[in-house]
Design a protein around this motif. Structure first.
Motif, mmCIF file in Angstrom:
data_model
loop_
_atom_site.group_PDB
_atom_site.id
_atom_site.type_symbol
_atom_site.label_atom_id
_atom_site.label_comp_id
_atom_site.label_asym_id
_atom_site.label_seq_id
_atom_site.Cartn_x
_atom_site.Cartn_y
_atom_site.Cartn_z
ATOM 1 N N PRO A 168 -1.980 -5.858 8.419
ATOM 2 C CA PRO A 168 -3.185 -5.552 7.640
ATOM 3 C C PRO A 168 -2.957 -5.930 6.182
ATOM 4 C CG PRO A 168 -2.522 -3.679 8.989
ATOM 5 C CD PRO A 168 -1.398 -4.670 9.053
ATOM 6 N N ARG A 169 -4.041 -6.201 5.462
ATOM 7 C CA ARG A 169 -3.904 -6.666 4.078
ATOM 8 C C ARG A 169 -3.106 -5.676 3.220
ATOM 9 N NH1 ARG A 169 -6.416 -9.928 0.091
ATOM 10 N NH2 ARG A 169 -5.205 -9.497 -1.789
ATOM 11 N N ALA A 170 -3.320 -4.397 3.371
ATOM 12 C CA ALA A 170 -2.613 -3.419 2.544
ATOM 13 C C ALA A 170 -1.102 -3.482 2.779
ATOM 14 C CB ALA A 170 -3.131 -2.009 2.827
ATOM 15 N N ALA A 171 -0.689 -3.622 4.038
ATOM 16 C CA ALA A 171 0.738 -3.715 4.340
ATOM 17 C C ALA A 171 1.315 -5.022 3.817
ATOM 18 C CB ALA A 171 0.963 -3.603 5.851
ATOM 19 N N SER A 172 0.533 -6.099 3.884
ATOM 20 C CA SER A 172 0.977 -7.381 3.339
ATOM 21 C C SER A 172 1.163 -7.295 1.833
ATOM 22 C CB SER A 172 -0.040 -8.473 3.686
ATOM 23 O OG SER A 172 0.313 -9.711 3.121
ATOM 24 N N ASP A 173 0.262 -6.572 1.153
ATOM 25 C CA ASP A 173 0.382 -6.428 -0.306
ATOM 26 C C ASP A 173 1.656 -5.676 -0.686
ATOM 27 O OD1 ASP A 173 -2.008 -7.745 -0.503
ATOM 28 O OD2 ASP A 173 -3.167 -6.008 -1.196
ATOM 29 N N LEU A 174 2.026 -4.677 0.108
ATOM 30 C CA LEU A 174 3.268 -3.950 -0.151
ATOM 31 C C LEU A 174 4.467 -4.877 0.023
ATOM 32 C CD1 LEU A 174 2.582 -0.530 1.634
ATOM 33 C CD2 LEU A 174 2.737 -0.954 -0.831
#
Length: 292
Positions: A168-174
């Motif tokens: 998911p985008r949020a996990a990728s951002d982390l």
């Protein structure tokens, strides 16, 4: 540079070869933390040098000041790794990811390893295969040829396409915050130019007879180095007529993040098992000849 202590080195060098891990563009040695710790647990000394300008700096530090990356070229990086490898007492297994996989092939061309594993590797000169997703990967850099000597930041959006497309985008951002750094633009331009022209610092001798065994690995969900590139690389080596061993493995459901995506342990174990079972018996005790 991450390494074990001299005492550990002496203990392992006599039984198991060291492993040199080479990171790719937009990354630092931390991208190899998974495989490095697993290989150390298996009894290998593991050396994970950073590219010139990255060295052992954290990703956050490189993002704050990427000036040391500007103007760094492919030959400079390969020479850097050659110096590291020649300082080792035993010829190592060499593994590289992405552009590190291209660097691995260039080191193989110099005869510096006992076995090689190229994970989702960039293609050497003369292999013009460029799937649309690969072209889009390089668009932020290639769109500005006047920035050839620069260091282009990697946006979180583009990181999600290139490295985090299984997340998911949020996990990728982390993950971006933990690992991503600006690109070394000159290296990317050199790689693309070489693929098209067949010349330049990314050129290898596909027909090299004395090359130690090479394994090329890809994942079928990789946007950066799709299987078409891995197959093209192996096909080019095979067509050269060299008797040197070159093999190919493709993993379903894997993205460009084969070294850290869930299930990375399987690929790490396969890579190490393949390399240790294909160690070149003719390799010298250490690559001691000076660079020319």
């Amino acid at each position: 540079m991450n390494a074990t202590t001299p005492a550990d080195s002496a203990a392992t060098a006599s039984s198991k070869p060291p492993v040199v891990l080479i990171h790719g563009l937009w990354m630092t040695p931390t991208s190899w933390d998974t495989w490095a710790e697993r290989f150390r647990a298996a009894g290998h000394e593991v050396i994970v040098p950073g590219w010139p300008g990255i060295d052992d700096r954290s990703p956050a530090d490189v993002r704050r000041d990427p000036s040391a990356l500007r103007g760094v070229g492919l030959t400079q990086i390969v020479d850097h790794y050659e110096r590291v490898i020649r300082a080792l007492p035993v010829t190592p297994i060499i593994m590289g990811h992405s552009f590190g996989g291209l660097i691995t092939q260039l080191l193989a061309d110099r005869g510096l390893g006992a076995a090689y594993v190229a994970v989702a590797p960039g293609q050497p000169a003369g292999i013009p295969t460029l799937p649309p997703s690969t072209a889009w990967t390089g668009a932020p850099i290639l769109s500005n040829p006047f920035a050839r000597g620069g260091a282009k930041p990697l946006s979180k959006r583009h990181f999600h396409f290139t490295f985090g497309n299984d997340l998911p985008r949020a996990a990728s951002d982390l993950l971006w915050a933990e690992q991503a750094v600006p690109s070394v633009n000159r290296v990317f331009f050199e790689g693309v130019a070489g693929a098209v022209t067949g010349r330049g610092p990314s050129r290898v001798d596909f027909g090299r007879v004395g090359r130690a065994p090479l394994l090329v690995i890809t994942g079928d969900r990789d946007h950066v180095v799709p299987p078409a590139i891995g197959r093209a690389i192996v096909k080019r080596y095979a067509k050269s007529g060299s008797p040197a061993v070159v093999e190919y493995r493709e993993y379903p459901g894997r993205t460009h993040r084969l070294v850290s995506q869930d299930g990375w342990q399987e690929i790490a174990d396969d890579a190490l098992a393949w390399a240790t079972s294909h160690l070149d018996a003719a390799a010298p005790a250490a690559p001691a000849a000076p660079m020319v």
